[in-house]
Design a protein around this motif. Structure first.
Motif, PDB file in Angstrom:
ATOM      1  N   VAL A   1      43.881 117.637  57.052  1.00 46.22           N
ATOM      2  CA  VAL A   1      45.340 117.484  56.937  1.00 46.22           C
ATOM      3  C   VAL A   1      45.688 115.994  56.885  1.00 46.22           C
ATOM      4  CG1 VAL A   1      47.525 117.822  58.181  1.00 46.22           C
ATOM      5  CG2 VAL A   1      45.873 119.704  57.998  1.00 46.22           C
TER       6      VAL A   1
ATOM      7  N   ALA B   1      45.020 114.707  53.500  1.00 52.22           N
ATOM      8  CA  ALA B   1      46.027 115.214  52.551  1.00 52.22           C
ATOM      9  C   ALA B   1      47.318 114.402  52.701  1.00 52.22           C
ATOM     10  CB  ALA B   1      46.288 116.690  52.814  1.00 52.22           C
ATOM     11  N   LEU B   2      47.703 114.127  53.943  1.00 50.04           N
ATOM     12  CA  LEU B   2      48.926 113.333  54.171  1.00 50.04           C
ATOM     13  C   LEU B   2      48.751 111.922  53.610  1.00 50.04           C
ATOM     14  CD1 LEU B   2      49.801 114.521  57.805  1.00 50.04           C
ATOM     15  CD2 LEU B   2      51.146 114.964  55.728  1.00 50.04           C
TER      16      LEU B   2
ATOM     17  N   MET C   1      49.300 111.826  50.079  1.00 52.27           N
ATOM     18  CA  MET C   1      50.735 111.968  49.745  1.00 52.27           C
ATOM     19  C   MET C   1      51.493 110.709  50.176  1.00 52.27           C
ATOM     20  SD  MET C   1      50.961 115.831  51.224  1.00 52.27           S
ATOM     21  CE  MET C   1      52.680 116.183  50.911  1.00 52.27           C
TER      22      MET C   1
ATOM     23  N   TYR D   1      51.455 109.064  53.058  1.00 55.37           N
ATOM     24  CA  TYR D   1      51.854 108.918  54.462  1.00 55.37           C
ATOM     25  C   TYR D   1      50.738 108.210  55.219  1.00 55.37           C
ATOM     26  CZ  TYR D   1      55.495 112.257  53.258  1.00 55.37           C
ATOM     27  OH  TYR D   1      56.563 112.874  52.663  1.00 55.37           O
TER      28      TYR D   1
ATOM     29  N   GLU E   1      50.808 106.000  57.383  1.00 52.92           N
ATOM     30  CA  GLU E   1      51.054 105.676  58.796  1.00 52.92           C
ATOM     31  C   GLU E   1      50.469 106.720  59.760  1.00 52.92           C
ATOM     32  OE1 GLU E   1      53.242 106.345  56.409  1.00 52.92           O
ATOM     33  OE2 GLU E   1      55.099 107.253  57.170  1.00 52.92           O
ATOM     34  N   VAL E   2      50.025 107.866  59.189  1.00 53.02           N
ATOM     35  CA  VAL E   2      49.439 108.901  60.057  1.00 53.02           C
ATOM     36  C   VAL E   2      48.023 108.478  60.456  1.00 53.02           C
ATOM     37  CG1 VAL E   2      48.678 111.306  60.175  1.00 53.02           C
ATOM     38  CG2 VAL E   2      50.791 110.720  58.967  1.00 53.02           C
ATOM     39  N   GLN E   3      47.800 108.307  61.735  1.00 57.21           N
ATOM     40  CA  GLN E   3      46.509 107.794  62.228  1.00 57.21           C
ATOM     41  C   GLN E   3      45.572 108.931  62.642  1.00 57.21           C
ATOM     42  OE1 GLN E   3      45.845 104.431  62.083  1.00 57.21           O
ATOM     43  NE2 GLN E   3      47.776 104.593  60.983  1.00 57.21           N
ATOM     44  N   ASP E   4      46.154 110.026  63.139  1.00 56.76           N
ATOM     45  CA  ASP E   4      45.287 111.114  63.609  1.00 56.76           C
ATOM     46  C   ASP E   4      46.077 112.420  63.583  1.00 56.76           C
ATOM     47  OD1 ASP E   4      42.865 112.137  64.667  1.00 56.76           O
ATOM     48  OD2 ASP E   4      43.795 112.285  66.656  1.00 56.76           O
ATOM     49  N   VAL E   5      45.369 113.517  63.312  1.00 55.18           N
ATOM     50  CA  VAL E   5      45.994 114.847  63.327  1.00 55.18           C
ATOM     51  C   VAL E   5      45.051 115.787  64.068  1.00 55.18           C
ATOM     52  CG1 VAL E   5      46.792 116.826  61.968  1.00 55.18           C
ATOM     53  CG2 VAL E   5      47.115 114.494  61.077  1.00 55.18           C
ATOM     54  N   ARG E   6      45.585 116.504  65.044  1.00 55.65           N
ATOM     55  CA  ARG E   6      44.775 117.527  65.727  1.00 55.65           C
ATOM     56  C   ARG E   6      45.549 118.847  65.644  1.00 55.65           C
ATOM     57  NH1 ARG E   6      40.391 115.723  67.857  1.00 55.65           N
ATOM     58  NH2 ARG E   6      39.986 117.462  69.257  1.00 55.65           N
ATOM     59  N   ILE E   7      44.820 119.897  65.294  1.00 51.25           N
ATOM     60  CA  ILE E   7      45.492 121.175  65.047  1.00 51.25           C
ATOM     61  C   ILE E   7      45.058 122.196  66.098  1.00 51.25           C
ATOM     62  CG2 ILE E   7      45.676 123.052  63.370  1.00 51.25           C
ATOM     63  CD1 ILE E   7      45.647 121.072  61.196  1.00 51.25           C
ATOM     64  N   GLY E   8      46.045 122.955  66.606  1.00 45.67           N
ATOM     65  CA  GLY E   8      45.710 123.998  67.583  1.00 45.67           C
ATOM     66  C   GLY E   8      46.547 125.232  67.340  1.00 45.67           C
TER      67      GLY E   8
END
Lengths: 84, 84
Positions: free
Chosen positions: B22, B25-26, B29, B31, B33-40
């Protein structure tokens, strides 16, 4: 830096077979008091500060990628974090 | 009746390939500035009142079914709801 928590869940009107399966499993484990289960996604994003308003950016990310707005609702919370 | 919100997320030490996908993908697109994504997982349970303490029951459900405690952490919040 911001920590943004995004909650994506199926709209109330949409059937939730996954939630139903979990409910049935809980019933089979004798948790009969469970009346309904709805399952969604929970995401934590670490986002660096930019000159754009954070809310605007996160809303856009949700609308474009993180949620399927045809069948899902989303909400989010943000907190500023100090990164060591 | 209680509405219980359960949040299940991978432990910090566990790699999150889905979150990574994710994030990439960001980035694609723009973005950046997104440094980390964790999904739950985010679950909403409607649970009828019983003589057992709610917290005890929900903790048990999480440990037995809703979370894989080997690789996941969980937390939950409960609110009493009046059902019409």
């Amino acid at each position: 830096m911001y920590k943004v928590k995004v909650y994506v869940s199926l709209r109330e009107s949409i059937l939730d077979p996954q939630g139903n399966a979990v409910k049935n499993a809980l019933h089979s484990m004798s948790y009969r008091e469970v009346q309904d289960v709805r399952i969604g996604k929970y995401m934590e994003l670490m986002i660096e500060k930019t000159d754009r308003p954070l809310e605007e950016t996160v809303k856009e990310m949700c609308e474009k990628l993180l949620a399927n707005t045809v069948i899902e609702d989303y909400r989010f919370e943000a907190e500023e974090v100090v990164v060591q």
